[in-house]
Design a protein around this motif. Structure first.
Motif, short mmCIF file in Angstrom:
data_model
loop_
_atom_site.label_atom_id
_atom_site.label_comp_id
_atom_site.label_asym_id
_atom_site.label_seq_id
_atom_site.Cartn_x
_atom_site.Cartn_y
_atom_site.Cartn_z
N LYS A 6 -9.16 -11.63 -7.54
CA LYS A 6 -9.21 -10.19 -7.82
C LYS A 6 -10.73 -9.71 -8.22
O LYS A 6 -11.09 -9.19 -9.15
CB LYS A 6 -8.36 -9.53 -8.94
CG LYS A 6 -6.86 -9.61 -8.40
CD LYS A 6 -5.84 -8.95 -9.24
CE LYS A 6 -4.40 -8.82 -8.72
NZ LYS A 6 -3.99 -9.96 -8.30
N SER A 8 -11.45 -1.48 -3.23
CA SER A 8 -9.96 -2.02 -2.99
C SER A 8 -10.15 -2.22 -1.63
O SER A 8 -10.86 -1.66 -0.76
CB SER A 8 -9.01 -0.48 -3.07
OG SER A 8 -9.02 -0.11 -4.49
N TYR A 21 0.83 -1.19 -0.13
CA TYR A 21 0.03 0.02 -0.02
C TYR A 21 0.84 1.26 0.03
O TYR A 21 0.71 2.10 -0.65
CB TYR A 21 -0.96 0.01 1.09
CG TYR A 21 -1.79 1.05 1.24
CD1 TYR A 21 -2.87 1.35 0.40
CD2 TYR A 21 -1.33 2.49 1.81
CE1 TYR A 21 -3.74 2.49 0.46
CE2 TYR A 21 -2.23 3.60 1.88
CZ TYR A 21 -3.54 3.41 1.02
OH TYR A 21 -4.10 4.57 0.88
N LEU A 30 -2.33 -4.32 -0.52
CA LEU A 30 -3.42 -3.75 -1.39
C LEU A 30 -3.60 -4.85 -2.50
O LEU A 30 -2.85 -5.15 -3.07
CB LEU A 30 -2.99 -2.53 -1.88
CG LEU A 30 -4.15 -1.89 -2.78
CD1 LEU A 30 -5.33 -1.21 -2.11
CD2 LEU A 30 -3.41 -0.59 -3.45
N LYS A 78 -13.21 1.62 -6.93
CA LYS A 78 -11.88 1.21 -6.51
C LYS A 78 -11.42 2.42 -5.65
O LYS A 78 -10.34 2.13 -4.85
CB LYS A 78 -11.11 1.15 -7.51
CG LYS A 78 -10.69 2.19 -8.27
CD LYS A 78 -9.57 2.03 -9.47
CE LYS A 78 -8.94 3.23 -10.37
NZ LYS A 78 -8.18 2.67 -11.40
N GLU A 114 -6.16 -3.77 -5.36
CA GLU A 114 -6.95 -2.56 -5.86
C GLU A 114 -8.25 -3.17 -6.38
O GLU A 114 -8.28 -4.30 -7.07
CB GLU A 114 -6.19 -1.85 -6.75
CG GLU A 114 -6.78 -0.61 -7.36
CD GLU A 114 -5.87 -0.01 -8.47
OE1 GLU A 114 -6.06 1.18 -8.69
OE2 GLU A 114 -4.83 -0.59 -9.21
N GLY A 115 -9.40 -2.36 -6.35
CA GLY A 115 -10.43 -2.89 -6.76
C GLY A 115 -10.49 -2.82 -8.34
O GLY A 115 -9.65 -2.01 -8.95
N TYR A 159 -12.40 2.14 0.09
CA TYR A 159 -11.43 1.11 0.77
C TYR A 159 -12.25 0.30 1.95
O TYR A 159 -12.98 1.08 2.60
CB TYR A 159 -10.13 1.56 1.33
CG TYR A 159 -9.22 2.29 0.14
CD1 TYR A 159 -8.26 1.62 -0.39
CD2 TYR A 159 -9.63 3.53 -0.37
CE1 TYR A 159 -7.58 2.03 -1.40
CE2 TYR A 159 -8.73 4.13 -1.19
CZ TYR A 159 -7.68 3.32 -1.86
OH TYR A 159 -6.95 3.83 -2.84
#
Length: 340
Positions: free
Chosen positions: A178, A183, A99, A120, A129, A122-123, A132
């Motif tokens: 994913k 995120s 991060y 992290l 995204k 990520e979205g 959080y």
């Protein structure tokens, strides 16, 4: 879990009873009565198709973190540095990105070097995204303490190698697949046992960055199941938000519930969720299966790997994974603080 002096004075909870005998009389629904700690059950290390983690996987993680070699993972010790290396290596293997510039969130506790480990995923949605969810657990413990039968290492298997294993399992799942639109920040906190110092440091750091924090979910002491309750885990600060309701909606079952013991002793303020609530005033709660009516070894040298139920732990983690995915993918922020 952070030490709670009042509980020890009450000689009710949090390992103040240091007896090694975990078998008691028949259990009841009274949360203040001592419950039986179930025997460890190990299942196949090969997950079913619907599982993200097996009991064998969970035991492997806990066994490393709670081994004698790490000497109780006290903040600033060689043991916790080794634990941090382990978590960081896992994050990298799972495909997480740091991060910050690195996976380490460094700070000082007096003269001691301390570090949270922060990764992290990520979205995958261009808009969501930027929101959080923090998923965390503390990975420190209290090091060496007064010896019992020649053993002075407080291994901290339930407190909190157990919770850390949940964070790592979730990180592996989302890092590989994913499937999250929002995120996800995965973090293992240090210095929880010194007063929630690691989570306070990170929460204030993220607040200074003005991130859009949706919610924070913390895992603490999930190593043993309750007996005689109609839920598998409780959340601290149950009445403060609708998180419990949404978790159960997403799970399609009563996965989490209310603990009278947690309310009585205000456990909401006793783990790393609280720093995020203080900084952001958003739903920030701890999920636990142990309000210490069902565990005799809080801050005790016998908080060892053989005291935990790995089938239960894997089952809880596997049920929480789609819940977190639903949180990450909801089109609007459905989890909210309650009006008080």
């Amino acid at each position: 879990m952070k030490t709670i002096t009042a509980l020890c004075i009450a000689t009710l909870l949090f390992g103040c009873n240091t007896s090694k005998n975990t078998t008691t009389e028949n259990t009841t629904n009274n949360p203040t009565e001592r419950l039986e700690t179930p025997a460890t059950v190990i299942v196949s290390a090969t997950p079913k198709m619907s599982e993200i983690v097996s009991a064998g996987d969970v035991k492997e993680t806990v066994s490393f973190l709670a081994s004698n070699d790490l000497n109780g993972r006290n903040t600033g010790s060689e043991g916790i540095a080794e634990a941090a290396d382990y978590v960081e290596t896992q994050f990298k293997t799972f495909g997480l990105k740091p991060y910050f510039d690195t996976f380490r969130d460094n700070f000082k506790v007096g003269e001691l070097e301390a570090f949270n480990v922060v990764g992290l995923v990520e979205g995958n949605d261009s808009q969501l995204k930027n929101e959080y969810i923090v998923i965390g657990a503390h990975y420190d413990h209290i090091g060496s303490i007064k010896a019992v039968a020649g053993d002075s290492i407080a291994n901290g298997a339930n407190d909190n190698a157990a919770g850390t294993s949940a964070v790592l399992a979730m990180a592996k799942h989302f890092g590989k697949n994913k499937t999250n639109k929002r995120s996800l920040i995965f973090v293992t906190f240090t210095a929880e046992e010194m007063g929630l110092l690691g989570s306070k440091h990170l929460a204030e750091k993220l607040k200074a960055q003005n991130i859009n924090l949706y919610t924070m979910v913390n895992f603490e002491m999930i190593g043993v199941p309750f007996i005689g309750r109609d839920y598998e885990a409780f959340i601290t600060g149950y009445e403060l938000s609708n998180l419990a309701e949404k978790i159960n909606d997403y799970a399609g079952t009563k996965l989490v519930g209310y603990s009278e013991v947690a309310k009585k002793y205000n456990l909401f303020k006793r783990s790393d969720n609280y720093a995020f609530y203080e900084a952001f005033k958003v739903p920030s709660h701890t999920i636990s299966s142990c309000d210490l009516t069902n565990f005799d070894f809080y801050h005790h040298v016998d908080d060892e790997i053989d005291k935990l139920n790995y089938s239960f732990m894997a089952n809880l983690i596997n049920k929480m994974a789609p819940v977190l995915e639903a949180m990450a993918n909801a089109p609007t922020q459905e989890i909210k603080m309650n009006d008080n």
